[in-house]
Design a protein around this motif. Structure first.
Motif, mmCIF file in Angstrom:
data_model
loop_
_atom_site.group_PDB
_atom_site.id
_atom_site.type_symbol
_atom_site.label_atom_id
_atom_site.label_comp_id
_atom_site.label_asym_id
_atom_site.label_seq_id
_atom_site.Cartn_x
_atom_site.Cartn_y
_atom_site.Cartn_z
ATOM 1 N N TYR A 114 46.279 16.178 43.951
ATOM 2 C CA TYR A 114 47.049 15.796 42.758
ATOM 3 C C TYR A 114 47.142 14.283 42.601
ATOM 4 N N LEU A 115 47.451 13.582 43.699
ATOM 5 C CA LEU A 115 47.677 12.137 43.611
ATOM 6 C C LEU A 115 46.450 11.377 43.105
ATOM 7 N N PRO A 116 45.260 11.551 43.723
ATOM 8 C CA PRO A 116 44.107 10.797 43.209
ATOM 9 C C PRO A 116 43.631 11.271 41.846
ATOM 10 N N ILE A 117 43.752 12.580 41.547
ATOM 11 C CA ILE A 117 43.321 13.081 40.241
ATOM 12 C C ILE A 117 44.174 12.472 39.137
ATOM 13 N N ARG A 118 45.470 12.449 39.333
ATOM 14 C CA ARG A 118 46.347 11.878 38.307
ATOM 15 C C ARG A 118 46.092 10.381 38.144
ATOM 16 N N ALA A 137 43.271 8.690 38.890
ATOM 17 C CA ALA A 137 41.930 8.380 38.390
ATOM 18 C C ALA A 137 41.723 8.811 36.946
ATOM 19 N N ARG A 138 42.288 9.940 36.574
ATOM 20 C CA ARG A 138 42.033 10.487 35.241
ATOM 21 C C ARG A 138 43.146 10.194 34.243
ATOM 22 N N GLY A 139 44.267 9.687 34.708
ATOM 23 C CA GLY A 139 45.373 9.378 33.810
ATOM 24 C C GLY A 139 45.967 10.600 33.128
ATOM 25 N N LEU A 140 45.995 11.730 33.840
ATOM 26 C CA LEU A 140 46.490 12.979 33.256
ATOM 27 C C LEU A 140 48.004 13.080 33.333
ATOM 28 N N ALA A 141 48.554 13.915 32.471
ATOM 29 C CA ALA A 141 49.969 14.244 32.565
ATOM 30 C C ALA A 141 50.189 15.067 33.832
ATOM 31 N N PRO A 142 51.425 15.080 34.362
ATOM 32 C CA PRO A 142 51.677 15.792 35.624
ATOM 33 C C PRO A 142 51.196 17.236 35.637
ATOM 34 N N ARG A 143 51.466 17.986 34.583
ATOM 35 C CA ARG A 143 51.068 19.397 34.575
ATOM 36 C C ARG A 143 49.551 19.538 34.582
ATOM 37 N N SER A 144 48.868 18.751 33.770
ATOM 38 C CA SER A 144 47.408 18.820 33.714
ATOM 39 C C SER A 144 46.793 18.408 35.046
ATOM 40 N N ALA A 145 47.380 17.385 35.669
ATOM 41 C CA ALA A 145 46.881 16.937 36.970
ATOM 42 C C ALA A 145 47.081 18.012 38.031
ATOM 43 N N LEU A 146 48.194 18.740 37.954
ATOM 44 C CA LEU A 146 48.457 19.810 38.910
ATOM 45 C C LEU A 146 47.450 20.941 38.748
ATOM 46 N N VAL A 147 47.162 21.320 37.508
ATOM 47 C CA VAL A 147 46.172 22.381 37.253
ATOM 48 C C VAL A 147 44.805 21.951 37.776
ATOM 49 N N ALA A 148 44.436 20.702 37.512
ATOM 50 C CA ALA A 148 43.145 20.196 37.981
ATOM 51 C C ALA A 148 43.086 20.180 39.505
ATOM 52 N N ALA A 149 44.201 19.846 40.134
ATOM 53 C CA ALA A 149 44.257 19.813 41.598
ATOM 54 C C ALA A 149 44.099 21.209 42.181
ATOM 55 N N ILE A 150 44.726 22.188 41.550
ATOM 56 C CA ILE A 150 44.603 23.575 42.015
ATOM 57 C C ILE A 150 43.155 24.052 41.891
ATOM 58 N N LYS A 151 42.513 23.728 40.780
ATOM 59 C CA LYS A 151 41.113 24.109 40.591
ATOM 60 C C LYS A 151 40.210 23.439 41.624
ATOM 61 N N ALA A 152 40.504 22.176 41.911
ATOM 62 C CA ALA A 152 39.644 21.404 42.806
ATOM 63 C C ALA A 152 39.817 21.800 44.263
ATOM 64 N N ASP A 153 41.022 22.230 44.643
ATOM 65 C CA ASP A 153 41.286 22.383 46.073
ATOM 66 C C ASP A 153 41.318 23.819 46.569
ATOM 67 N N THR A 154 41.530 24.790 45.699
ATOM 68 C CA THR A 154 41.740 26.158 46.176
ATOM 69 C C THR A 154 40.536 26.689 46.949
#
Length: 221
Positions: A135-139, A141-158
């Motif tokens: 979550y931390l580097p995705i948010r 690097a990409r400048g996403l909102a917290p919720r969007s960054a969390l979804v992206a983190a779940i997709k990337a790490d699961t």
């Protein structure tokens, strides 16, 4: 003692050397070789903690930042995937350490089964920390909102985390079910076996990270 005394000696050597490798990386970063991504300043020492000299070797080869700031030189694809996999491994390893320490201190067992409780605790803690590590580097690097960054983190790490834990859990099953039943977290051999298991987890998560990076689901680092 369910193992030969020489194994305990080997375990102590491995753990002490690994702590030295992690300590070197921490001091090296603190002296000015700061990583461009803050979470890697946690990831690299943790990599040294379970990979030992091999983790230190890779850090010095392509993970170490320039002495006076700036970005690390451009990495090849396999190196970028290696860093992405180590990023996953860092969160998993810290989660596993927290879970195993907590289980030992509390004595909690799932239906009286030590291995099952380890699986549940390790996966839960590793997943939470793994998502946080993403979550931390995705948010940032990409400048996403917290919720969007969390979804992206779940997709990337699961998938990456599941692959890491699959390797670790298979190793733990062999250790507890075949070679050294009943090892506990107050035993250096337990942590030596965990070092090996986490390294196995890194091997099993590497192909998953390669696919995730290639698909654009996860950023190469």
């Amino acid at each position: 003692m369910p193992y030969p005394s020489v194994l305990a000696d080997l375990a102590w050597v491995s753990l002490i050397v690994a702590c030295g490798c992690a300590g070197f990386i921490i001091i090296d970063i603190a002296r000015g070789r700061r990583q461009s991504t803050g979470i890697m300043e946690v990831t690299w020492p943790v990599t040294g903690l379970y990979m030992g000299p091999l983790g230190l070797f890779f850090y010095l080869w392509f993970g170490r930042a320039p002495a006076r700031g700036g970005r690390v030189s451009r990495r090849s694809r396999w190196q970028g995937v290696f860093v992405s996999a180590s990023h996953c491994g860092g969160g998993c390893t810290l989660g596993d350490i927290i879970a195993e320490g907590t289980l030992y201190l509390t004595g909690w067992r799932l239906a009286g089964n030590m291995l099952a409780s380890s699986y549940l605790g390790d996966f839960g803690c590793a997943y939470l920390l793994g998502i946080w590590f993403q979550y931390l580097p995705i948010r940032a690097a990409r400048g996403l909102a917290p919720r969007s960054a969390l979804v992206a983190a779940i997709k990337a790490d699961t998938l990456s985390l599941m692959a890491f834990e699959a390797g670790l859990f298979a190793w733990m099953a062999l250790v507890d079910g075949v070679w050294f039943p009943g090892l506990k977290a107050n035993d250096p051999v337990f942590w030596f076996m965990m070092q090996i298991g986490m390294s196995v987890g890194f091997i099993t998560t590497y192909p998953a990270n390669w696919w995730l990076v290639r698909q654009g689901i996860k950023d190469g680092m």
